[in-house]
Design an enzyme around this catalytic site. Structure first.
Site, PDB file in Angstrom:
ATOM      1  N   THR A  11       0.812  -1.219   0.000  1.00 50.05           N
ATOM      2  CA  THR A  11       0.000   0.000   0.000  1.00 50.05           C
ATOM      3  C   THR A  11       0.842   1.265   0.000  1.00 50.05           C
ATOM      4  O   THR A  11       0.301   2.368  -0.117  1.00 50.05           O
ATOM      5  CB  THR A  11      -0.929   0.048   1.239  1.00 50.05           C
ATOM      6  OG1 THR A  11      -0.109  -0.069   2.410  1.00 50.05           O
ATOM      7  CG2 THR A  11      -1.967  -1.071   1.215  1.00 50.05           C
ATOM      8  N   ALA A  12       2.157   1.126   0.175  1.00 54.41           N
ATOM      9  CA  ALA A  12       3.014   2.325   0.274  1.00 54.41           C
ATOM     10  C   ALA A  12       4.464   1.947   0.008  1.00 54.41           C
ATOM     11  O   ALA A  12       4.806   0.766  -0.074  1.00 54.41           O
ATOM     12  CB  ALA A  12       2.883   2.924   1.688  1.00 54.41           C
ATOM     13  N   GLY A  13       5.292   2.979  -0.128  1.00 55.62           N
ATOM     14  CA  GLY A  13       6.741   2.854  -0.087  1.00 55.62           C
ATOM     15  C   GLY A  13       7.341   1.770  -0.968  1.00 55.62           C
ATOM     16  O   GLY A  13       7.016   1.645  -2.161  1.00 55.62           O
ATOM     17  N   ARG A  35      -4.543  -1.458   4.658  1.00 48.70           N
ATOM     18  CA  ARG A  35      -5.439  -0.384   4.194  1.00 48.70           C
ATOM     19  C   ARG A  35      -6.046  -0.754   2.844  1.00 48.70           C
ATOM     20  O   ARG A  35      -5.450  -0.530   1.792  1.00 48.70           O
ATOM     21  CB  ARG A  35      -4.647   0.929   4.112  1.00 48.70           C
ATOM     22  CG  ARG A  35      -4.316   1.496   5.493  1.00 48.70           C
ATOM     23  CD  ARG A  35      -3.314   2.611   5.425  1.00 48.70           C
ATOM     24  NE  ARG A  35      -1.996   2.160   5.063  1.00 48.70           N
ATOM     25  CZ  ARG A  35      -0.931   2.959   4.922  1.00 48.70           C
ATOM     26  NH1 ARG A  35      -1.057   4.256   5.123  1.00 48.70           N
ATOM     27  NH2 ARG A  35       0.245   2.461   4.595  1.00 48.70           N
ATOM     28  N   SER A 140      17.340  -4.807   6.761  1.00 50.15           N
ATOM     29  CA  SER A 140      17.693  -3.390   6.918  1.00 50.15           C
ATOM     30  C   SER A 140      19.155  -3.328   7.328  1.00 50.15           C
ATOM     31  O   SER A 140      19.702  -4.307   7.847  1.00 50.15           O
ATOM     32  CB  SER A 140      16.839  -2.769   8.027  1.00 50.15           C
ATOM     33  OG  SER A 140      17.313  -1.477   8.360  1.00 50.15           O
ATOM     34  N   TYR A 153      13.804  -2.456  17.137  1.00 50.59           N
ATOM     35  CA  TYR A 153      13.712  -2.500  15.674  1.00 50.59           C
ATOM     36  C   TYR A 153      14.935  -3.234  15.119  1.00 50.59           C
ATOM     37  O   TYR A 153      14.810  -4.112  14.257  1.00 50.59           O
ATOM     38  CB  TYR A 153      13.611  -1.077  15.089  1.00 50.59           C
ATOM     39  CG  TYR A 153      13.559  -1.091  13.569  1.00 50.59           C
ATOM     40  CD1 TYR A 153      12.448  -1.616  12.904  1.00 50.59           C
ATOM     41  CD2 TYR A 153      14.618  -0.619  12.800  1.00 50.59           C
ATOM     42  CE1 TYR A 153      12.406  -1.664  11.504  1.00 50.59           C
ATOM     43  CE2 TYR A 153      14.578  -0.653  11.412  1.00 50.59           C
ATOM     44  CZ  TYR A 153      13.474  -1.183  10.768  1.00 50.59           C
ATOM     45  OH  TYR A 153      13.432  -1.238   9.391  1.00 50.59           O
ATOM     46  N   PRO A 183      18.393  -2.333   3.123  1.00 49.52           N
ATOM     47  CA  PRO A 183      18.625  -0.926   2.769  1.00 49.52           C
ATOM     48  C   PRO A 183      19.040  -0.072   3.964  1.00 49.52           C
ATOM     49  O   PRO A 183      18.699  -0.368   5.113  1.00 49.52           O
ATOM     50  CB  PRO A 183      17.249  -0.453   2.270  1.00 49.52           C
ATOM     51  CG  PRO A 183      16.389  -1.668   2.182  1.00 49.52           C
ATOM     52  CD  PRO A 183      16.967  -2.658   3.142  1.00 49.52           C
ATOM     53  N   GLY A 184      19.758   1.026   3.639  1.00 51.72           N
ATOM     54  CA  GLY A 184      19.930   2.119   4.588  1.00 51.72           C
ATOM     55  C   GLY A 184      18.711   3.024   4.499  1.00 51.72           C
ATOM     56  O   GLY A 184      17.598   2.542   4.254  1.00 51.72           O
ATOM     57  N   GLU A 189       7.118   6.348   3.907  1.00 54.56           N
ATOM     58  CA  GLU A 189       6.323   6.717   5.091  1.00 54.56           C
ATOM     59  C   GLU A 189       6.918   6.122   6.370  1.00 54.56           C
ATOM     60  O   GLU A 189       6.364   6.277   7.463  1.00 54.56           O
ATOM     61  CB  GLU A 189       4.876   6.222   4.910  1.00 54.56           C
ATOM     62  CG  GLU A 189       4.160   6.948   3.786  1.00 54.56           C
ATOM     63  CD  GLU A 189       2.768   6.394   3.505  1.00 54.56           C
ATOM     64  OE1 GLU A 189       2.252   5.602   4.307  1.00 54.56           O
ATOM     65  OE2 GLU A 189       2.203   6.756   2.461  1.00 54.56           O
TER      66      GLU A 189
HETATM   67  P1  NDP Z   1       6.173   2.274   4.560  1.00 54.02           P
HETATM   68  O1  NDP Z   1       5.692   2.692   5.907  1.00 54.02           O
HETATM   69  O2  NDP Z   1       6.142   3.278   3.458  1.00 54.02           O
HETATM   70  O3  NDP Z   1       5.413   0.942   4.095  1.00 54.02           O
HETATM   71  C1  NDP Z   1       5.237  -0.118   4.984  1.00 54.02           C
HETATM   72  C2  NDP Z   1       4.258  -1.125   4.395  1.00 54.02           C
HETATM   73  O4  NDP Z   1       4.111  -2.206   5.350  1.00 54.02           O
HETATM   74  C3  NDP Z   1       2.889  -0.533   4.170  1.00 54.02           C
HETATM   75  O5  NDP Z   1       2.381  -0.984   2.931  1.00 54.02           O
HETATM   76  C4  NDP Z   1       2.051  -1.102   5.312  1.00 54.02           C
HETATM   77  O6  NDP Z   1       0.715  -1.302   4.881  1.00 54.02           O
HETATM   78  C5  NDP Z   1       2.725  -2.455   5.544  1.00 54.02           C
HETATM   79  N1  NDP Z   1       2.471  -2.953   6.903  1.00 54.02           N
HETATM   80  C6  NDP Z   1       2.924  -2.436   8.071  1.00 54.02           C
HETATM   81  N2  NDP Z   1       2.419  -3.125   9.106  1.00 54.02           N
HETATM   82  C7  NDP Z   1       1.630  -4.107   8.582  1.00 54.02           C
HETATM   83  C8  NDP Z   1       0.833  -5.129   9.130  1.00 54.02           C
HETATM   84  N3  NDP Z   1       0.748  -5.296  10.466  1.00 54.02           N
HETATM   85  N4  NDP Z   1       0.163  -5.957   8.317  1.00 54.02           N
HETATM   86  C9  NDP Z   1       0.241  -5.797   6.968  1.00 54.02           C
HETATM   87  N5  NDP Z   1       0.972  -4.847   6.371  1.00 54.02           N
HETATM   88  C10 NDP Z   1       1.663  -4.003   7.173  1.00 54.02           C
HETATM   89  O7  NDP Z   1       7.686   1.772   4.808  1.00 54.02           O
HETATM   90  P2  NDP Z   1       8.810   1.221   3.809  1.00 54.02           P
HETATM   91  O8  NDP Z   1       8.278   1.027   2.456  1.00 54.02           O
HETATM   92  O9  NDP Z   1       9.995   2.062   3.990  1.00 54.02           O
HETATM   93  O10 NDP Z   1       9.132  -0.181   4.510  1.00 54.02           O
HETATM   94  C11 NDP Z   1       9.025  -1.432   3.842  1.00 54.02           C
HETATM   95  C12 NDP Z   1      10.010  -2.396   4.488  1.00 54.02           C
HETATM   96  O11 NDP Z   1      11.345  -1.934   4.297  1.00 54.02           O
HETATM   97  C13 NDP Z   1       9.844  -2.575   5.991  1.00 54.02           C
HETATM   98  O12 NDP Z   1      10.039  -3.927   6.314  1.00 54.02           O
HETATM   99  C14 NDP Z   1      10.967  -1.726   6.568  1.00 54.02           C
HETATM  100  O13 NDP Z   1      11.368  -2.158   7.842  1.00 54.02           O
HETATM  101  C15 NDP Z   1      12.037  -1.943   5.518  1.00 54.02           C
HETATM  102  N6  NDP Z   1      13.086  -0.947   5.475  1.00 54.02           N
HETATM  103  C16 NDP Z   1      12.788   0.389   5.310  1.00 54.02           C
HETATM  104  C17 NDP Z   1      13.810   1.319   5.280  1.00 54.02           C
HETATM  105  C18 NDP Z   1      13.547   2.780   5.190  1.00 54.02           C
HETATM  106  O14 NDP Z   1      14.466   3.573   5.495  1.00 54.02           O
HETATM  107  N7  NDP Z   1      12.373   3.234   4.768  1.00 54.02           N
HETATM  108  C19 NDP Z   1      15.220   0.899   5.359  1.00 54.02           C
HETATM  109  C20 NDP Z   1      15.405  -0.513   5.572  1.00 54.02           C
HETATM  110  C21 NDP Z   1      14.374  -1.386   5.588  1.00 54.02           C
HETATM  111  P3  NDP Z   1      -0.598  -0.998   5.748  1.00 54.02           P
HETATM  112  O15 NDP Z   1      -0.270   0.106   6.700  1.00 54.02           O
HETATM  113  O16 NDP Z   1      -1.629  -0.632   4.719  1.00 54.02           O
HETATM  114  O17 NDP Z   1      -0.898  -2.288   6.421  1.00 54.02           O
HETATM  115  C1  8X3 Z   2      15.280   1.526   8.263  1.00 61.55           C
HETATM  116  C2  8X3 Z   2      16.604   2.176   8.251  1.00 61.55           C
HETATM  117  O1  8X3 Z   2      18.420   3.198   9.741  1.00 61.55           O
HETATM  118  O2  8X3 Z   2      16.102   3.801  10.215  1.00 61.55           O
HETATM  119  O3  8X3 Z   2      15.383   0.160   8.460  1.00 61.55           O
HETATM  120  O4  8X3 Z   2      16.926   1.637  10.762  1.00 61.55           O
HETATM  121  S1  8X3 Z   2      17.024   2.708   9.827  1.00 61.55           S
END
Ligand code: NDP
Ligand code: 8X3
Length: 252
Positions: A11-13, A35, A140, A153, A183-184, A189
């Site tokens: 749904t995002a990112g 969502r 991560s 985390y 990823p870093g 979101e």
């Molecule tokens: P976003 O917050 O943009 O997206 C997170 C996604 O996870 C959303 O689609 C959300 O959907 C879903 N999600 C969260 N909780 C639940 C749940 N309980 N059940 C189902 N879906 C869930 O974050 P990112 O795109 O950045 O994160 C994606 C992944 O990458 C994560 O695992 C994050 O830890 C990892 N990551 C991110 C980094 C960053 O800097 N952004 C760096 C390293 C790793 P919804 O809310 O609709 O359920």
């Molecule tokens: C997300 C990157 O550095 O905020 O996994 O943990 S950090």
């Protein structure tokens, strides 16, 4: 017949960007997230743009019964999953261990570790039945290092790192590839969720340097998926050029 990718957290990112890249490459998609409105919006947009088939499945990865019932309830056609992207995940809070919130800890462990396990067990069994598969786990840099106040985390992402290695061993006899992408800083979101809607504080995380984009990570995932059959990328650590490690970012 088109290949199928199941992407959690679409749904995002990173999840949404990965869905778009796989659609562009002609994959049919199973998209999941809590969502439902956003899920439907993403599915509609990608279907219109790329003319691929898309099933949406709205559930909370923390709810074991919901995960089992919803995934098992999918029509058989959608169970022939070639690629699973375990992307759903989050961080909550940034507090020292003595001040951490129990509910934040539960949310991170239940989503990032237990949710990933619930989805993986079901889809791994489908892959075993169909004799192929590739599982991509979103770890991560926090799964490779720890940083101040990142405690739980970081622990949850270290667990993803360990589980990726473990899956690779357990699924080896079935020819299933397992790749961990670490990823870093990626501007999504993620920090808004970590700081519970405080957009000003979230914005500061990415100030003064070029963070990675969700599309950068989608491209990385696609690189791993598009290798020849005899090649597996075990793991990739992908950082913004301005970030040396979890705690060191060069800001202008
Ligand atoms: P976003 O917050 O943009 O997206 C997170 C996604 O996870 C959303 O689609 C959300 O959907 C879903 N999600 C969260 N909780 C639940 C749940 N309980 N059940 C189902 N879906 C869930 O974050 P990112 O795109 O950045 O994160 C994606 C992944 O990458 C994560 O695992 C994050 O830890 C990892 N990551 C991110 C980094 C960053 O800097 N952004 C760096 C390293 C790793 P919804 O809310 O609709 O359920
Ligand atoms: C997300 C990157 O550095 O905020 O996994 O943990 S950090």
């Amino acid at each position: 017949m088109a290949k199928i990718a199941l992407i959690t957290g679409a749904t995002a990112g990173i999840g949404e960007a990965t869905a778009e890249l796989f659609a562009r490459e002609g994959y049919d998609l199973v998209l999941t997230g809590r969502r439902k409105d956003r899920l439907d919006h993403v599915a509609h947009r990608l279907n219109k743009k790329y003319n691929v088939d898309i099933a949406t499945s709205s559930f909370d990865v923390r709810d074991r019964q919901e995960v089992v019932d919803t995934l098992n309830g999918l029509p058989e056609r959608w169970k022939k999953v070639n690629v699973l992207v375990n992307n759903a995940g989050l961080s909550q809070g940034l507090d020292p261990i003595d001040k951490g919130d129990y509910d934040d800890w539960d949310r991170m462990i239940d989503t990032n570790v237990k949710g990933l396990l619930y989805v993986s067990k079901i889809v791994a069994n489908w892959m075993i039945d169909h004799g192929h598969g590739h599982i991509i786990n979103l770890g991560s840099i926090a799964g490779k290092e720890v940083y101040a106040n990142g405690n739980v985390y970081c622990a949850s992402k270290h667990a993803v790192d360990a589980l990726s290695k473990a899956m690779r061993i357990d699924l080896l006899p079935h020819g299933i590839k397992v790749t961990a992408v670490h990823p870093g800083a990626v501007e999504t979101e993620f920090s808004i969720v970590r700081f519970k809607g405080d957009e000003k504080r979230a914005k500061k995380v990415y100030e003064g340097f070029d963070a990675l984009s969700a599309e950068d990570i989608a491209e990385t995932i696609w690189f791993a998926v598009s290798r020849p059959a005899h090649v597996n990328i075990n793991e990739l650590i992908v950082m913004p050029t301005a970030q040396a490690n979890a705690g060191t970012i060069f800001r202008k």
